[in-house]
Design a protein around this motif. Structure first.
Motif, PDB file in Angstrom:
ATOM      1  N   ILE A  88      25.260 -11.141  11.197  1.00 25.80           N
ATOM      2  CA  ILE A  88      26.471 -11.181  10.387  1.00 25.80           C
ATOM      3  C   ILE A  88      26.233 -10.374   9.124  1.00 25.80           C
ATOM      4  O   ILE A  88      25.295 -10.643   8.376  1.00 25.80           O
ATOM      5  N   LEU A  89      27.079  -9.392   8.880  1.00 30.80           N
ATOM      6  CA  LEU A  89      26.867  -8.454   7.780  1.00 30.80           C
ATOM      7  C   LEU A  89      26.782  -9.155   6.431  1.00 30.80           C
ATOM      8  O   LEU A  89      25.873  -8.887   5.632  1.00 30.80           O
ATOM      9  N   ASP A  90      27.729 -10.059   6.135  1.00 33.36           N
ATOM     10  CA  ASP A  90      27.726 -10.738   4.838  1.00 33.36           C
ATOM     11  C   ASP A  90      26.440 -11.520   4.610  1.00 33.36           C
ATOM     12  O   ASP A  90      25.882 -11.517   3.508  1.00 33.36           O
ATOM     13  N   PHE A  91      25.977 -12.210   5.656  1.00 27.77           N
ATOM     14  CA  PHE A  91      24.755 -12.999   5.527  1.00 27.77           C
ATOM     15  C   PHE A  91      23.530 -12.100   5.377  1.00 27.77           C
ATOM     16  O   PHE A  91      22.594 -12.428   4.641  1.00 27.77           O
ATOM     17  N   ALA A  92      23.543 -10.963   6.071  1.00 30.93           N
ATOM     18  CA  ALA A  92      22.418 -10.027   5.954  1.00 30.93           C
ATOM     19  C   ALA A  92      22.292  -9.478   4.547  1.00 30.93           C
ATOM     20  O   ALA A  92      21.188  -9.201   4.062  1.00 30.93           O
ATOM     21  N   LEU A  93      23.421  -9.337   3.862  1.00 32.99           N
ATOM     22  CA  LEU A  93      23.404  -8.785   2.508  1.00 32.99           C
ATOM     23  C   LEU A  93      23.203  -9.843   1.424  1.00 32.99           C
ATOM     24  O   LEU A  93      22.521  -9.587   0.423  1.00 32.99           O
ATOM     25  N   PHE A  94      23.805 -11.031   1.620  1.00 32.46           N
ATOM     26  CA  PHE A  94      23.890 -11.972   0.506  1.00 32.46           C
ATOM     27  C   PHE A  94      23.286 -13.355   0.769  1.00 32.46           C
ATOM     28  O   PHE A  94      23.335 -14.206  -0.122  1.00 32.46           O
ATOM     29  N   ALA A  95      22.725 -13.596   1.931  1.00 37.05           N
ATOM     30  CA  ALA A  95      22.211 -14.937   2.234  1.00 37.05           C
ATOM     31  C   ALA A  95      20.697 -14.972   2.361  1.00 37.05           C
ATOM     32  O   ALA A  95      20.137 -15.867   2.997  1.00 37.05           O
ATOM     33  N   ASN A  96      20.022 -13.994   1.767  1.00 31.73           N
ATOM     34  CA  ASN A  96      18.567 -13.962   1.856  1.00 31.73           C
ATOM     35  C   ASN A  96      17.986 -13.609   0.482  1.00 31.73           C
ATOM     36  O   ASN A  96      18.675 -13.697  -0.530  1.00 31.73           O
ATOM     37  N   ASP A  97      16.708 -13.188   0.454  1.00 31.09           N
ATOM     38  CA  ASP A  97      16.059 -12.889  -0.831  1.00 31.09           C
ATOM     39  C   ASP A  97      15.972 -11.391  -1.121  1.00 31.09           C
ATOM     40  O   ASP A  97      15.145 -10.952  -1.924  1.00 31.09           O
ATOM     41  N   LEU A  98      16.830 -10.596  -0.468  1.00 30.88           N
ATOM     42  CA  LEU A  98      16.875  -9.164  -0.773  1.00 30.88           C
ATOM     43  C   LEU A  98      17.263  -8.989  -2.249  1.00 30.88           C
ATOM     44  O   LEU A  98      18.275  -9.527  -2.693  1.00 30.88           O
ATOM     45  N   PRO A  99      16.458  -8.286  -3.047  1.00 30.54           N
ATOM     46  CA  PRO A  99      16.737  -8.173  -4.488  1.00 30.54           C
ATOM     47  C   PRO A  99      18.147  -7.657  -4.763  1.00 30.54           C
ATOM     48  O   PRO A  99      18.625  -6.725  -4.111  1.00 30.54           O
ATOM     49  N   SER A 100      18.798  -8.266  -5.741  1.00 29.44           N
ATOM     50  CA  SER A 100      20.178  -7.908  -6.077  1.00 29.44           C
ATOM     51  C   SER A 100      20.322  -6.424  -6.394  1.00 29.44           C
ATOM     52  O   SER A 100      21.317  -5.787  -6.022  1.00 29.44           O
ATOM     53  N   GLU A 101      19.327  -5.859  -7.081  1.00 32.43           N
ATOM     54  CA  GLU A 101      19.451  -4.450  -7.453  1.00 32.43           C
ATOM     55  C   GLU A 101      19.466  -3.526  -6.229  1.00 32.43           C
ATOM     56  O   GLU A 101      20.117  -2.475  -6.237  1.00 32.43           O
ATOM     57  N   LEU A 102      18.786  -3.932  -5.162  1.00 29.96           N
ATOM     58  CA  LEU A 102      18.830  -3.141  -3.934  1.00 29.96           C
ATOM     59  C   LEU A 102      20.175  -3.286  -3.241  1.00 29.96           C
ATOM     60  O   LEU A 102      20.711  -2.311  -2.702  1.00 29.96           O
ATOM     61  N   VAL A 103      20.716  -4.494  -3.245  1.00 28.07           N
ATOM     62  CA  VAL A 103      22.047  -4.697  -2.670  1.00 28.07           C
ATOM     63  C   VAL A 103      23.073  -3.869  -3.440  1.00 28.07           C
ATOM     64  O   VAL A 103      23.939  -3.206  -2.855  1.00 28.07           O
ATOM     65  N   GLU A 104      22.962  -3.884  -4.753  1.00 29.45           N
ATOM     66  CA  GLU A 104      23.902  -3.117  -5.588  1.00 29.45           C
ATOM     67  C   GLU A 104      23.774  -1.618  -5.323  1.00 29.45           C
ATOM     68  O   GLU A 104      24.781  -0.907  -5.207  1.00 29.45           O
ATOM     69  N   ALA A 105      22.544  -1.143  -5.187  1.00 25.73           N
ATOM     70  CA  ALA A 105      22.325   0.291  -4.969  1.00 25.73           C
ATOM     71  C   ALA A 105      22.840   0.752  -3.608  1.00 25.73           C
ATOM     72  O   ALA A 105      23.323   1.880  -3.475  1.00 25.73           O
TER      73      ALA A 105
END
Length: 208
Positions: free
Chosen positions: A171-188
């Motif tokens: 699930i795309l939303d969970f892959a981006l926002f439901a784990n410990d991927l650093p926020s700055e990488l998600v933003e970039a």
């Protein structure tokens, strides 16, 4: 004469043997990239080929107001190795199955109650979108992002079949926002601002 005898022996051996009719999965063991190991034939019963769980509505009291009830090889061992599986979708009013992919399978969706707005995006970023009514069927090619949402205002139900007994799910939303991927990488990588990323992480349970 020796060659004739050898050929006759091979024919005899092949005629007295047979290919496996099925490979009921031993779900107590590990699942591999090609499925589960086969249960011994002596332990296979008719119940391995019957699944009764799709007659019960899934629990839609969650953040997406939707539920998927799978009958994959892990739940339905008779499917193991056959290249097919099925699941039930329950989508409450206002509910959605967010953008997601099935890495291992194409999907066929059949609406049996209500209306479902469904769509997928091709690798060329072309959008294929349709509101489906009872009896309508739509296909979603393997690996492409797709979604379903309630378009009826009351509970909608669909059954989906897959071209693999274990189709996989991301699930795309969970892959981006439901784990410990650093926020700055998600933003970039998404061009979202910090406040939006942090908000979505807090809603979906992510950290970082």
């Amino acid at each position: 004469m020796k060659m004739i005898s050898t050929v006759f022996l091979c024919v005899l051996l092949f005629s007295s043997s047979h290919a496996l009719d099925f490979c009921v999965g031993d779900v107590k063991g590990p699942e591999t990239s090609v499925g589960y190991l086969c249960k011994p034939a002596s332990k296979v019963t008719v119940d391995d080929f019957v699944f009764t769980g799709l007659g019960v509505a899934g629990n839609t009291s969650n953040i997406i107001k939707a539920a998927v009830s799978p009958a994959f090889s892990a739940q339905f061992p008779g499917l193991n190795g056959l290249g097919i599986s099925i699941a039930r979708l329950d989508i409450a009013a206002g509910g959605v199955i967010p953008f997601h992919t099935h890495p291992s399978a194409s999907e066929v969706l059949l609406v049996t109650q209500g209306q479902i707005l469904a769509g997928f995006v091709s690798s060329a970023n072309t959008v294929y979108l349709k509101t489906l009514k009872k009896g309508d069927v739509m296909i979603f090619p393997k690996g492409l992002l797709h979604f379903q949402l309630n378009a009826a205002g009351y509970p909608s139900i669909a059954f989906v079949s897959f071209s693999d007994p274990s189709p996989g799910l991301q699930i795309l939303d969970f892959a981006l926002f439901a784990n410990d991927l650093p926020s700055e990488l998600v933003e970039a990588t998404t061009f979202l601002d910090d406040a939006t990323v942090k908000k979505l992480k807090s809603v979906l349970g992510g950290t970082g």
